[in-house]
Design a protein around this motif. Sequence first.
Motif, mmCIF file in Angstrom:
data_model
loop_
_atom_site.group_PDB
_atom_site.id
_atom_site.type_symbol
_atom_site.label_atom_id
_atom_site.label_comp_id
_atom_site.label_asym_id
_atom_site.label_seq_id
_atom_site.Cartn_x
_atom_site.Cartn_y
_atom_site.Cartn_z
ATOM 1 N N SER A 59 0.813 -1.223 0.000
ATOM 2 C CA SER A 59 0.000 0.000 0.000
ATOM 3 C C SER A 59 0.841 1.265 0.000
ATOM 4 N N ARG A 60 2.134 1.154 0.329
ATOM 5 C CA ARG A 60 2.990 2.340 0.324
ATOM 6 C C ARG A 60 3.256 2.833 -1.099
ATOM 7 N N MET A 61 2.916 2.018 -2.102
ATOM 8 C CA MET A 61 3.156 2.389 -3.495
ATOM 9 C C MET A 61 2.088 3.347 -4.024
ATOM 10 N N PHE A 62 1.025 3.556 -3.233
ATOM 11 C CA PHE A 62 -0.091 4.386 -3.701
ATOM 12 C C PHE A 62 0.282 5.859 -3.648
ATOM 13 N N GLY A 63 -0.123 6.593 -4.677
ATOM 14 C CA GLY A 63 0.119 8.027 -4.707
ATOM 15 C C GLY A 63 -0.789 8.712 -5.700
ATOM 16 N N ALA A 64 -1.931 9.189 -5.219
ATOM 17 C CA ALA A 64 -2.873 9.906 -6.085
ATOM 18 C C ALA A 64 -2.754 11.410 -5.902
ATOM 19 N N GLU A 65 -2.480 11.820 -4.673
ATOM 20 C CA GLU A 65 -2.331 13.238 -4.350
ATOM 21 C C GLU A 65 -0.883 13.460 -3.901
ATOM 22 N N GLY A 66 -0.115 14.190 -4.692
ATOM 23 C CA GLY A 66 1.279 14.417 -4.311
ATOM 24 C C GLY A 66 2.151 13.220 -4.658
ATOM 25 N N ASP A 67 3.195 12.996 -3.850
ATOM 26 C CA ASP A 67 4.126 11.900 -4.084
ATOM 27 C C ASP A 67 3.538 10.573 -3.625
ATOM 28 N N GLU A 68 4.164 9.474 -4.041
ATOM 29 C CA GLU A 68 3.799 8.176 -3.486
ATOM 30 C C GLU A 68 4.170 8.148 -2.010
ATOM 31 N N LYS A 69 3.433 7.354 -1.248
ATOM 32 C CA LYS A 69 3.697 7.276 0.186
ATOM 33 C C LYS A 69 5.122 6.826 0.481
ATOM 34 N N ARG A 70 5.650 5.919 -0.315
ATOM 35 C CA ARG A 70 7.003 5.408 -0.062
ATOM 36 C C ARG A 70 8.053 6.521 -0.169
ATOM 37 N N GLY A 109 1.373 -7.636 2.483
ATOM 38 C CA GLY A 109 0.455 -7.209 3.530
ATOM 39 C C GLY A 109 1.102 -6.381 4.626
ATOM 40 N N THR A 110 0.307 -6.113 5.677
ATOM 41 C CA THR A 110 0.778 -5.315 6.812
ATOM 42 C C THR A 110 0.388 -5.995 8.117
ATOM 43 N N ASP A 111 1.345 -6.107 9.027
ATOM 44 C CA ASP A 111 1.058 -6.625 10.366
ATOM 45 C C ASP A 111 1.945 -5.881 11.360
ATOM 46 N N ILE A 112 1.388 -4.811 11.916
ATOM 47 C CA ILE A 112 2.132 -3.966 12.844
ATOM 48 C C ILE A 112 2.468 -4.716 14.133
ATOM 49 N N SER A 113 1.550 -5.553 14.588
ATOM 50 C CA SER A 113 1.787 -6.278 15.842
ATOM 51 C C SER A 113 3.028 -7.164 15.737
ATOM 52 N N GLN A 114 3.243 -7.755 14.569
ATOM 53 C CA GLN A 114 4.392 -8.642 14.413
ATOM 54 C C GLN A 114 5.711 -7.886 14.526
ATOM 55 N N PHE A 133 -0.554 2.773 8.415
ATOM 56 C CA PHE A 133 -1.418 2.150 9.422
ATOM 57 C C PHE A 133 -2.658 1.499 8.806
ATOM 58 N N ILE A 134 -2.566 1.103 7.550
ATOM 59 C CA ILE A 134 -3.642 0.320 6.936
ATOM 60 C C ILE A 134 -3.400 -1.135 7.316
ATOM 61 N N ASP A 135 -4.002 -1.532 8.416
ATOM 62 C CA ASP A 135 -3.748 -2.842 9.008
ATOM 63 C C ASP A 135 -5.028 -3.318 9.683
ATOM 64 N N GLU A 136 -5.517 -4.461 9.271
ATOM 65 C CA GLU A 136 -6.757 -4.987 9.831
ATOM 66 C C GLU A 136 -6.525 -5.780 11.118
ATOM 67 N N ALA A 193 -8.654 -1.214 -6.548
ATOM 68 C CA ALA A 193 -7.943 -2.434 -6.195
ATOM 69 C C ALA A 193 -7.263 -2.285 -4.848
ATOM 70 N N ASP A 194 -7.243 -3.356 -4.080
ATOM 71 C CA ASP A 194 -6.487 -3.414 -2.831
ATOM 72 C C ASP A 194 -5.072 -3.840 -3.189
ATOM 73 N N LEU A 195 -4.111 -2.935 -3.011
ATOM 74 C CA LEU A 195 -2.742 -3.216 -3.416
ATOM 75 C C LEU A 195 -2.126 -4.374 -2.636
ATOM 76 N N GLU A 196 -2.602 -4.611 -1.433
ATOM 77 C CA GLU A 196 -1.996 -5.643 -0.600
ATOM 78 C C GLU A 196 -2.564 -7.034 -0.878
ATOM 79 N N THR A 197 -3.873 -7.117 -1.176
ATOM 80 C CA THR A 197 -4.474 -8.422 -1.444
ATOM 81 C C THR A 197 -4.607 -8.708 -2.938
#
Length: 291
Positions: A88-99, A158-163, A184-187, A225-229
Motif C-alpha cells: 500500500s505504500r506504493m499508492f500516490g494519487a495526491e502528491g508523491d507516493e507514500k514510499r 500485507g501489513t502486520d504492525i503487531s508482528q 497504518f492500513i492494518d486490519e 484495487a487493494d494493493l496488498e491483497t
Amino acid sequence: MEANELLKKVRKIEIKTRGLSQNIFAGEYHTAFKGRGMTFSEVREYQYGDDIRDIDWNVTARHNHPYVKVYEEERELTVMLLVDVSRSRMFGAEGDEKREVIAEVAATIAFSAIQNNDKIGVIFFSDKIEKFIPPKKGKKHILFIISQLLDFTPESNGTDISQVLRYFTDALKKRCTTFLISDFIDEHDYYTAMSVAANKHDVIGIQVYDKRDAQLPDVGLMRVADLETGHSRWINTSSASVRKAYNKWWYDRQQKMIDTLQRCRVDLATIATDEDFVKSLMSLFKKRGVR
C-alpha cells in the motif's frame, strides 16, 4: 531501480534531509528526545517532591525509610525506525507516493540522530519481518539506509504492525527511541503489542497517508484495487451513499488507530503526501519538548 538512478535519488534526499536536520530539526530533536533514555545511577533517601514511582521498595524495606532510584541522562540514544514496506505504500494519487514521503521522513530523522551522536537502526516490515539493519553511527550507514528505503523490494505485500512490534521488543534489549512509520492500513489488532513495546521503549507513531485513502472522488464508475491483497472491484463513486460508506470506513479506522496509540501513550504525527512533512514533524518535536 538502475544504480545511477538510485544514486541520484539518494543524493537528492541526502541534500534535502541533511539540510533540514541541520538547520531546522537539530535543536528540536535534542530537546524532544535527549534525556528520555535514562540509566540507573544510585539510590538516595527520599526527599519532598520526589516521584513516588522512583521509590526502591527493596532498599526502603531494608532501611525502614523511603529511598528512591536516581537516574542520569544517557549521552547517546539508540534510535530505531520501524518502516512499513507493504504494497500500500506504493499508492500516490495526491502528491508523491507514500514510499517517497516515508523515505524523506525516515532520512530526516536519521540525520537528526547522527548529528546528536545517536545510533540509528531500521526494521523493514510488511506482514512479516523483511529486513533488520542493526543500529550504527556514521554517514555511510545513513546513506545505506536511504538507499534501502528507496530500492528495497519486500517479499510480502500485507501489513502486520503487531508482528514488527513483537520482534522489535524481543530483539532490542536496551531502551530505544522508536519511530513507527506506516500508513497504518492494518486490519490486525496491535494494541497488546503496542502496549508492551511502549512500556519498554519510547515509541512514536508517524502516519503517512494519501488523501485519496480517506475520501473517494466523484468520478463515476471506477475500478478500485487493494494493493496488498490484489482484490479489485467496480464501484460507482457518483453514489453519495457509496462515498459516505467509504468515508465512514476510513473515519472508524482512524479513530481506532488514534485510540490505540493514546491508550498506549504513544505520540502520533499524521502526514499527507501532498503536504510538507516539516510542519508535522516540528509540531511533534515541540509537543514532546515542552513536557
